[in-house]
Design a protein around this motif. Structure first.
Motif, PDB file in Angstrom:
ATOM      1  N   TRP A 177       0.928  -1.172   0.015  1.00 29.06           N
ATOM      2  CA  TRP A 177       0.025   0.059   0.151  1.00 29.06           C
ATOM      3  C   TRP A 177       0.988   1.263   0.087  1.00 29.06           C
ATOM      4  O   TRP A 177       0.553   2.273  -0.702  1.00 29.06           O
ATOM      5  CB  TRP A 177      -0.976   0.039   1.182  1.00 29.06           C
ATOM      6  N   THR A 178       1.899   1.151   0.725  1.00 32.34           N
ATOM      7  CA  THR A 178       2.816   2.260   0.909  1.00 32.34           C
ATOM      8  C   THR A 178       3.451   2.518  -0.585  1.00 32.34           C
ATOM      9  O   THR A 178       3.571   3.759  -1.043  1.00 32.34           O
ATOM     10  CB  THR A 178       3.972   2.335   1.647  1.00 32.34           C
ATOM     11  N   THR A 179       4.119   1.524  -1.214  1.00 34.73           N
ATOM     12  CA  THR A 179       4.565   1.596  -2.377  1.00 34.73           C
ATOM     13  C   THR A 179       3.542   2.197  -3.448  1.00 34.73           C
ATOM     14  O   THR A 179       3.927   3.159  -4.350  1.00 34.73           O
ATOM     15  CB  THR A 179       5.062   0.264  -2.900  1.00 34.73           C
ATOM     16  N   ALA A 180       1.954   1.976  -3.523  1.00 29.66           N
ATOM     17  CA  ALA A 180       1.347   2.256  -4.589  1.00 29.66           C
ATOM     18  C   ALA A 180       1.242   3.766  -4.071  1.00 29.66           C
ATOM     19  O   ALA A 180       0.863   4.706  -5.251  1.00 29.66           O
ATOM     20  CB  ALA A 180       0.014   1.402  -4.333  1.00 29.66           C
ATOM     21  N   GLY A 181       1.138   4.012  -3.136  1.00 25.87           N
ATOM     22  CA  GLY A 181       0.715   5.472  -2.551  1.00 25.87           C
ATOM     23  C   GLY A 181       1.799   6.396  -3.074  1.00 25.87           C
ATOM     24  O   GLY A 181       1.520   7.390  -3.724  1.00 25.87           O
ATOM     25  N   VAL A 182       2.947   5.925  -2.816  1.00 26.97           N
ATOM     26  CA  VAL A 182       4.200   6.738  -3.363  1.00 26.97           C
ATOM     27  C   VAL A 182       4.110   6.921  -4.614  1.00 26.97           C
ATOM     28  O   VAL A 182       4.475   7.919  -5.376  1.00 26.97           O
ATOM     29  CB  VAL A 182       5.549   6.169  -2.790  1.00 26.97           C
ATOM     30  N   VAL A 183       3.806   5.763  -5.482  1.00 31.52           N
ATOM     31  CA  VAL A 183       3.887   5.720  -6.823  1.00 31.52           C
ATOM     32  C   VAL A 183       2.751   6.851  -7.498  1.00 31.52           C
ATOM     33  O   VAL A 183       3.010   7.717  -8.433  1.00 31.52           O
ATOM     34  CB  VAL A 183       3.717   4.601  -7.501  1.00 31.52           C
ATOM     35  N   VAL A 184       1.856   6.653  -6.986  1.00 35.15           N
ATOM     36  CA  VAL A 184       0.573   7.539  -7.527  1.00 35.15           C
ATOM     37  C   VAL A 184       1.066   8.889  -6.959  1.00 35.15           C
ATOM     38  O   VAL A 184       0.798   9.912  -7.799  1.00 35.15           O
ATOM     39  CB  VAL A 184      -0.680   7.056  -6.697  1.00 35.15           C
ATOM     40  N   ALA A 185       1.804   9.279  -5.885  1.00 38.06           N
ATOM     41  CA  ALA A 185       1.950  10.489  -5.484  1.00 38.06           C
ATOM     42  C   ALA A 185       2.908  11.094  -6.563  1.00 38.06           C
ATOM     43  O   ALA A 185       2.806  12.198  -7.001  1.00 38.06           O
ATOM     44  CB  ALA A 185       2.421  10.675  -4.103  1.00 38.06           C
ATOM     45  N   ILE A 186       3.816  10.414  -6.867  1.00 37.00           N
ATOM     46  CA  ILE A 186       4.906  10.571  -7.892  1.00 37.00           C
ATOM     47  C   ILE A 186       4.268  11.152  -9.067  1.00 37.00           C
ATOM     48  O   ILE A 186       4.600  12.162  -9.786  1.00 37.00           O
ATOM     49  CB  ILE A 186       6.096   9.624  -7.920  1.00 37.00           C
TER      50      ILE A 186
END
Length: 427
Positions: free
Chosen positions: A148-157
């Motif tokens: 979930w953290t990885t997905a959130g970071v990718v979406v934020a980037i």
């Protein structure tokens, strides 16, 4: 504009970016896809872990003989199905279903989650075997947090990149729109100034600049041609007038001289419009007090207006001082007064209100749908050309307005008539 409006305006401007909207759409689709993938992965991972635990439990049970409770280890419970005393009631309920996961409200042997399997021991006797699941579930929970953290970071980037790309694209589109607006307002020298061609927006800007350059050349050529024709025709017209003046007096001579005078006025107006439109910079501009200017024009034309059987009204309301070419403003107001005398009613109003000057009449007025047409050169609402006028008066006023970056407004006068206003930017 209020503080909230000033804060919201840049956001609205940026949200209009097609690049940003596309990024938001793709980021939303990516986020939904990632969420579904993570949920499926965690669900399948949990099932795989439980299946692996069940296999291990079955193998362990088959290797031992469970005939009493003493065989329990701290982390493994092995009991005959008939001897579940001492275990939480949840174990018995799960045992009735043939096994499963037990979730306890408090720790039992330092674990709240147990995996229970009903199988056979080495002697073929039914037994209950259970192991704690805390470590495995903690590992799955950690994996879920990582995903979930990885997905959130990718979406934020992705959103940050989209925001930056949208801002850059919107800024370039704004420059193109501003250039188009200036061209539409008559500034044929407007350019985007884009020299490189790295993408489609740069190609669009370069094509716009080339089109604007060609448009400026054609308009300049047309203006030069009309001014040259007017200039060249003045000489034979002057000779014609000289010959007419040598003719004997009579109605024919007077009518011919009037037509010659009218043609001479048309040529002069065309040349004045060409000179005004060809002007650049602010040479000849200076502070002009609009109140003094209007009073001067009123003093000059009052007698002329009264001789025509009409009345001149003067209206001043806090007149401002603007940066302008005084002689051009005199020409513009003179044309408006002449227009009101020919097409207006009994009263002509000359006004200066703040940074606006103009003329209003109480005649029949003009249909608002015709406002954009009557400021064009040689356009007359009298298609039969029976009334006086050349169709150049308002065209000259528009040229003066454009030369001063003023706003020319045509509106209906109250209760009737036409009101023409030049709005200037005050100093």
């Amino acid at each position: 504009m209020s503080l909230a409006g000033r804060l919201i305006a840049p956001v609205r401007w940026l949200v209009r970016s097609s690049a940003l909207r596309l990024t938001l759409l793709l980021s939303g689709l990516f986020a939904v896809g990632m969420a579904v993938a993570i949920i499926v992965a965690l669900t399948l991972g949990r099932d795989a872990v439980l299946q692996r635990v069940d296999t291990s439990l079955a193998g362990l049970a088959a290797a031992v003989e469970a005939d009493d409770m003493e065989r329990d280890a701290f982390s493994v419970i092995i009991r005959p199905v008939s001897g579940l005393g001492g275990l939480p009631k949840a174990f018995a309920r799960v045992a009735e279903r043939g096994g499963g996961t037990v979730s306890l409200e408090k720790d039992f042997r330092r674990s709240e989650a147990w995996r229970v399997l009903i199988t056979e021991d080495s002697e073929g006797e039914p037994v209950l075997i259970a192991v704690p699941l805390d470590d495995s579930l903690d590992a799955l929970e950690l994996l879920g947090r990582i995903l979930w953290t990885t997905a959130g970071v990718v979406v934020a980037i992705a959103l940050a990149i989209g925001l930056g790309a949208g801002y850059l694209a919107q800024r370039r589109l704004k420059k193109i729109n501003e250039t188009l607006g200036r061209l539409a307002d008559g500034d044929l020298k407007a350019r985007t100034g884009t020299a490189r061609s790295s993408d489609d927006l740069d190609d669009l800007a370069r094509r716009l600049d080339r089109t604007a350059g060609e448009l400026e050349r054609l308009v300049a050529q047309t203006r030069h041609l009309s001014a040259s024709l007017a200039h060249d025709l003045r000489t034979p017209l002057a000779r014609l007038r000289a010959r007419l003046e040598m003719m004997p007096d009579g109605e024919e001579r007077g009518a011919a001289l009037e037509e010659a005078e009218r043609l001479s006025g048309i040529f002069d107006t065309i040349m004045r419009i060409a000179r005004i439109e060809a002007g650049v910079g602010r040479e000849g501009f200076g502070p002009v007090a609009l109140g003094d200017l209007v009073e001067e024009i009123a003093a000059i034309y009052e007698a002329v207006i009264e001789d025509s059987g009409k009345h001149l009204d003067l209206s001043l309301t806090a007149p401002a001082t603007v940066l302008a070419d005084r002689q051009m403003l005199v020409q513009a107001l003179a044309n408006l007064i002449q227009n009101a005398l020919v097409h207006g009613g009994d009263r002509v109003t000359l006004f200066a209100h703040g940074g606006a000057i103009g003329v209003a009449d109480d005649g029949d007025g003009v249909d608002p749908s015709e406002f954009a047409e009557i400021v064009k050169p040689m356009v007359r609402l009298d298609t039969a050309r029976e009334s006086d006028g050349t169709g150049l008066g308002l065209a000259l006023v528009r040229a003066v307005s454009d030369r001063h970056d003023a706003k020319l407004l045509l509106s209906e006068n109250n209760p009737n008539g036409l009101r023409v206003t030049l709005n200037f930017t005050e100093m």
